[in-house]
Design a protein around this motif. Structure first.
Motif, PDB file in Angstrom:
ATOM      1  N   ALA A 279       0.408  -1.336  -0.092  1.00  0.00           N
ATOM      2  CA  ALA A 279       0.024  -0.406  -0.394  1.00  0.00           C
ATOM      3  C   ALA A 279       1.373   1.426   0.584  1.00  0.00           C
ATOM      4  O   ALA A 279       0.514   2.522  -0.124  1.00  0.00           O
ATOM      5  CB  ALA A 279      -0.539  -0.533   1.405  1.00  0.00           C
ATOM      6  N   ILE A 280       1.552   1.543   0.899  1.00  0.00           N
ATOM      7  CA  ILE A 280       2.560   2.245   0.490  1.00  0.00           C
ATOM      8  C   ILE A 280       3.619   2.714  -0.772  1.00  0.00           C
ATOM      9  O   ILE A 280       3.745   3.167  -1.012  1.00  0.00           O
ATOM     10  CB  ILE A 280       4.263   2.253   1.915  1.00  0.00           C
TER      11      ILE A 280
ATOM     12  N   VAL B  57      -7.179  -5.222 -18.549  1.00  0.00           N
ATOM     13  CA  VAL B  57      -7.282  -3.847 -20.199  1.00  0.00           C
ATOM     14  C   VAL B  57      -6.765  -2.509 -19.446  1.00  0.00           C
ATOM     15  O   VAL B  57      -6.291  -1.788 -20.508  1.00  0.00           O
ATOM     16  CB  VAL B  57      -8.602  -3.738 -20.713  1.00  0.00           C
ATOM     17  N   GLY B  58      -6.590  -2.170 -18.539  1.00  0.00           N
ATOM     18  CA  GLY B  58      -5.833  -0.943 -18.168  1.00  0.00           C
ATOM     19  C   GLY B  58      -6.431   0.265 -17.875  1.00  0.00           C
ATOM     20  O   GLY B  58      -7.786  -0.417 -17.600  1.00  0.00           O
ATOM     21  N   PHE B  59      -6.035   0.741 -17.021  1.00  0.00           N
ATOM     22  CA  PHE B  59      -7.567   2.077 -16.252  1.00  0.00           C
ATOM     23  C   PHE B  59      -8.516   2.083 -17.080  1.00  0.00           C
ATOM     24  O   PHE B  59      -9.415   3.117 -17.051  1.00  0.00           O
ATOM     25  CB  PHE B  59      -6.331   3.234 -15.760  1.00  0.00           C
ATOM     26  N   TRP B  60      -8.079   3.233 -18.247  1.00  0.00           N
ATOM     27  CA  TRP B  60      -8.857   3.757 -19.174  1.00  0.00           C
ATOM     28  C   TRP B  60     -10.503   3.160 -19.529  1.00  0.00           C
ATOM     29  O   TRP B  60     -11.446   3.854 -18.913  1.00  0.00           O
ATOM     30  CB  TRP B  60      -8.266   4.639 -20.245  1.00  0.00           C
ATOM     31  N   ILE B 121      -2.505   4.410  -9.032  1.00  0.00           N
ATOM     32  CA  ILE B 121      -2.599   5.345 -10.222  1.00  0.00           C
ATOM     33  C   ILE B 121      -2.001   5.119 -11.022  1.00  0.00           C
ATOM     34  O   ILE B 121      -1.192   4.510 -11.057  1.00  0.00           O
ATOM     35  CB  ILE B 121      -2.688   6.680  -9.698  1.00  0.00           C
ATOM     36  N   PRO B 122      -3.370   5.608 -12.261  1.00  0.00           N
ATOM     37  CA  PRO B 122      -2.750   5.344 -13.510  1.00  0.00           C
ATOM     38  C   PRO B 122      -0.507   5.744 -13.450  1.00  0.00           C
ATOM     39  O   PRO B 122      -1.166   7.371 -12.882  1.00  0.00           O
ATOM     40  CB  PRO B 122      -3.582   5.670 -14.992  1.00  0.00           C
ATOM     41  N   ALA B 123      -0.362   6.092 -14.202  1.00  0.00           N
ATOM     42  CA  ALA B 123       1.139   6.063 -14.786  1.00  0.00           C
ATOM     43  C   ALA B 123       1.121   7.785 -14.781  1.00  0.00           C
ATOM     44  O   ALA B 123       1.676   8.783 -15.236  1.00  0.00           O
ATOM     45  CB  ALA B 123       2.401   5.483 -15.607  1.00  0.00           C
ATOM     46  N   GLY B 207     -11.831   6.742  -6.864  1.00  0.00           N
ATOM     47  CA  GLY B 207     -10.981   6.845  -4.519  1.00  0.00           C
ATOM     48  C   GLY B 207     -10.438   5.678  -4.442  1.00  0.00           C
ATOM     49  O   GLY B 207      -9.499   6.050  -3.790  1.00  0.00           O
ATOM     50  N   GLY B 208     -10.470   4.270  -5.387  1.00  0.00           N
ATOM     51  CA  GLY B 208     -10.027   3.063  -4.552  1.00  0.00           C
ATOM     52  C   GLY B 208      -8.813   3.315  -4.977  1.00  0.00           C
ATOM     53  O   GLY B 208      -7.542   2.410  -4.183  1.00  0.00           O
ATOM     54  N   ASN B 209      -7.899   4.132  -6.048  1.00  0.00           N
ATOM     55  CA  ASN B 209      -6.356   3.231  -5.965  1.00  0.00           C
ATOM     56  C   ASN B 209      -6.153   5.209  -5.022  1.00  0.00           C
ATOM     57  O   ASN B 209      -4.627   5.077  -4.937  1.00  0.00           O
ATOM     58  CB  ASN B 209      -6.259   3.714  -7.347  1.00  0.00           C
ATOM     59  N   ALA B 210      -6.204   5.991  -4.928  1.00  0.00           N
ATOM     60  CA  ALA B 210      -5.827   6.854  -4.052  1.00  0.00           C
ATOM     61  C   ALA B 210      -5.723   6.736  -2.610  1.00  0.00           C
ATOM     62  O   ALA B 210      -5.137   7.263  -1.774  1.00  0.00           O
ATOM     63  CB  ALA B 210      -7.174   8.467  -4.472  1.00  0.00           C
ATOM     64  N   PHE B 211      -7.283   6.377  -2.059  1.00  0.00           N
ATOM     65  CA  PHE B 211      -7.429   5.868  -1.028  1.00  0.00           C
ATOM     66  C   PHE B 211      -7.877   3.851  -1.297  1.00  0.00           C
ATOM     67  O   PHE B 211      -7.683   3.699  -2.089  1.00  0.00           O
ATOM     68  CB  PHE B 211      -7.977   6.556   0.155  1.00  0.00           C
ATOM     69  N   ILE B 212      -6.835   3.795  -0.454  1.00  0.00           N
ATOM     70  CA  ILE B 212      -6.603   2.168   0.180  1.00  0.00           C
ATOM     71  C   ILE B 212      -8.289   1.303  -0.395  1.00  0.00           C
ATOM     72  O   ILE B 212      -8.738   1.309   0.423  1.00  0.00           O
ATOM     73  CB  ILE B 212      -5.358   1.545   1.000  1.00  0.00           C
TER      74      ILE B 212
END
Lengths: 426, 316
Positions: A279-280, B57-60, B121-123, B207-212
């Protein structure tokens, strides 16, 4: 006979069977061949995955001993799980169930409030029923009072306590001359306040030149967006942070730090929690430091690697990680104590266990007689990517693991105790 | 001055995130009178689907597909579950969604396990967009704010300008008349529920990838979403928007401050010699209380103005 009475009879029969069958189906317990050890911990609730992992860790340690011939000339150690549901009340019920099953040894680690309740129950039970005593082997609670004010003859702690880890952390920080401004952030509960105060007091003695530029306590598990806290750290121009939080709070804090461009080192005790390194992620590489009893890159000897590989072979899912060296110590030292006492009587085993010295893979481990606290080596490590020099293994398949920095000798964290141990005469 | 601007920006971005989460809930509540306890579970499903689909298949593509899947599930829940509860009243509907929330959490445990999953988060967006007073703002946070604003715009124009939106609004107050005119009112409700769930799912993907992303995430935001809906006014989209921003800014400003009762006294020139529990109480900092301030606001709102900021008194 009409339909209603048939229904009623069927219902009564079903009810009777459902009570009778479990009793009939219970297998005759093979007391002669196995020595049962109760695993009393969180197998449901938010920490269930940690509980399940700990169970696997302990099961593997027991397997190794059984493979080498077991204890008392061929008896195998059998681990029997009981669920505390991470609640002190449920834990007391689980303890009663274990006692009713005539089990005399208990392993537990998760949650200090549960540990407190279990300790009280064990003390009470052992006093009232000397024929059905329980030995409480704790391999994860860090509350220092369990081996000081609350110490008990029936309680053994195989993990380092909070004061020991704090001592190691402060010594490590004191040796690091680049630390000038320190920010402390922790979760808001009493043991955390005590630990933070201890860190501040010790630092004042060893490095009075370090300026503490901020102290922050946040509610546990309630903060989703750590940006304001990270922002506070940034405004304070701190170069180092003591991050005493655990779990998601720690991961979110470090990620927020990266998002706003915070360039600090973090000193933690819990960065190796299940799921936390992943997670980090990149946010913590080279920045997050850990003080721990063991990590999977700390001791690259053949014996240790073989043990770790064996565990990974039995539990190939990357989420099943070997995380508890103190748990392994608990099982191994219990087995040794049973053999030394040549008995499974809890009092005999306890007397054999206190004062015991073993040479573990990490170094010499002593179970102190005066307070039943294990004195053992500690390690300081830094989070890094798997494959980097010194990072052969990662944690839970995340691609991130710890690189060893320093090994701290047991003597450096052997602290005085206020324990007045009362030993039972029989 | 820079503290003000930085905190304001942070507060607004957090508030917009909260709006993404609560917009669907307040719509469903306003349109159908159902307080959907499973709303945050749909948020969680959106995050997990977003994670799984991004891995394939990727984030988008996931950004498009996951909310649609969650919306579809929501529509099915309405059609085959909630609709049958309708005749038993609001309490039955509430209990149904409550049970659904537990079920979804257990299903997530079974499929993905109990530990957090690595939803990243996508690169392309994982970089700093700009710097303000030495504080960096990530591109992804700006993206989240953008999606939230677009969501608001689409909802507003969709509900007030489109034909479907007008039918939805009419169905709320005069379902029999609308049905008499030949419109399929039950299907409209299914659309609303599915749409609200899709919004929650979209919030989850973003939000799921920004917050766990972990099984406890639904329960973690459940209470704050409820607060926003009550504070903003149940059923009012504007209210949810203002409520979210208000709570976002309130929480951010208080988390960033060091004020305590003791400090207030000191600023006023009084250096009180406090001892014991009073001293502890007076030293509690605002930043310690920050995450629970929304709940104080909830209680205050219910006492002073129960219909919320922009809610209309229910005439039942």
């Amino acid at each position: 006979m009409n339909k209603t009475s048939v229904h009623r009879a069927a219902r009564a029969a079903a009810l009777t069977l459902s009570f009778a069958l479990p009793i009939v189906a219970m297998p005759a317990s093979a007391h002669a061949e196995t020595i049962k050890v109760a695993f009393v911990d969180a197998l449901s609730g938010p920490m269930a995955n940690v509980g399940e992992t700990m169970l696997k860790n302990l099961q593997f340690a027991a397997d190794q001993i059984n493979a080498k011939g077991g204890v008392l000339g061929g008896k195998t150690i059998e681990i029997v799980p009981f669920d505390t549901k991470m609640s002190p009340k449920e834990a007391t019920i689980a303890l009663k169930q274990a006692s009713d099953a005539k089990i005399h040894f208990m392993l537990h680690a998760i949650s200090s409030s549960v540990a407190s309740a279990l300790l009280e129950s064990v003390n009470r039970q052992n006093e009232r029923y000397p024929d059905n005593r329980m030995l409480y082997l704790n391999y994860g609670s860090v509350d220092t009072s369990f081996t000081n004010a609350k110490c008990s003859f029936w309680f053994y702690r195989f993990a380092a306590n909070s004061d020991m880890k704090t001592e190691a952390k402060v010594n490590e920080m004191a040796a690091n001359k680049s630390i000038k401004k320190l920010f402390i952030i922790a979760q808001d509960f009493p043991t955390a306040h005590d630990a933070v105060q201890l860190s501040i007091d010790l630092l004042k003695k060893k490095r009075p030149d370090i300026e503490i530029v901020g102290t922050e306590f946040h509610p546990m598990g309630r903060v989703k967006d750590f940006t304001p806290y990270a922002g506070k750290i940034k405004s304070s121009v701190a170069d180092t942070v003591i991050a005493a939080s655990f779990g998601n709070d720690l991961s979110l804090l470090i990620r927020s730090g990266r998002e706003i461009g915070l360039n600090v080192n973090y000193y933690t005790f819990y960065a190796n929690g299940l799921g936390v390194p992943g997670a980090i992620g990149d946010a913590g590489v080279g920045k997050v430091k850990l003080i721990t009893e063991w990590h999977n890159n700390a001791v690259p000897t053949e014996n240790m690697e073989r043990y770790y590989a064996g565990f990974k072979q039995k539990y190939p899912d990357p989420k099943d990680e070997f995380i508890s060296f103190p748990g392994k110590l608990a099982i191994e030292m219990l087995a040794k104590a049973i053999d030394k006492a040549n008995s499974t009587d809890p009092r005999e085993v306890a007397l054999a266990l206190e004062g015991m010295k073993v040479t573990a893979e990490t170094g010499e481990v002593t179970m102190r007689k005066e307070d039943h606290q294990a004195s053992l080596p500690l390690f300081v490590a830094t989070l890094d990517k798997k494959g980097a020099p010194g990072v052969r293994h990662d944690l839970d398949g995340s691609g991130y693991g710890f690189k060893n920095n320093v090994r701290i000798e047991p003597l450096m964290t052997a602290l005085p105790t206020t324990c007045n141990m009362v030993r039972p005469v029989k | 001055m820079d503290f003000l601007i930085v905190s304001l920006l942070n507060g607004l971005s957090y508030g917009l995130l909260l709006f993404m989460l609560s917009s669907g809930l307040t719509l469903i509540l306003g349109m159908m009178g159902v307080l959907n306890f499973a709303h945050t579970s749909f948020y969680m499903l959106g995050a997990y689907f977003g994670y799984q689909i991004s891995r394939w298949v990727g984030f988008w593509p996931a950004l498009l597909i996951a909310p649609l899947v969650v919306g579809g599930i929501g529509a099915l829940v309405e059609r085959f579950g909630l609709r049958r509860m309708h005749r038993y009243g609001h309490v039955a509907e509430l209990l149904f969604t409550f049970g659904l929330a537990f079920m979804i959490e257990e299903i997530v445990h079974l499929v993905w396990g109990r530990a957090p999953v690595e939803y990243r988060i996508p690169a392309a967006l994982d970089r700093t967009l700009f710097s303000l007073f030495q504080f960096q703002y990530s591109a992804y946070r700006a993206f989240m704010m953008l999606v939230s604003l677009v969501m608001l715009a689409v909802l507003y124009f969709g509900l007030t300008r489109s034909r479907t939106g007008l039918i939805i609004q009419a169905s709320l107050t005069h379902p029999q008349a609308v049905e008499a005119l030949g419109h399929n009112v039950p299907r409209t409700f299914m659309l609303v529920f599915g749409g609200g769930s899709a919004l929650a799912g979209l919030a989850g993907v973003i939000g799921g990838n920004a917050f766990i992303t972990e099984p406890g995430m639904a329960a973690a935001v459940g209470s704050i979403v409820f607060v926003i809906v009550v504070v903003g006014g149940m059923g009012s989209l504007y209210g949810a928007f203002i409520g979210s921003l208000l709570i976002g800014v309130l929480q951010t400003f208080s988390a960033a401050s060091d004020l305590s009762l003791r400090k207030l006294f000191e600023l006023a020139g009084m250096h009180a010699a406090l001892t014991g529990p009073t001293a502890e109480l007076a030293s509690v900092k605002l930043s310690q209380l920050a995450p629970i301030l929304p709940y104080f606001l909830l209680v205050a709102m219910l006492i002073l103005r129960p219909q919320g900021l922009m809610g209309i008194r229910e005439e039942e």
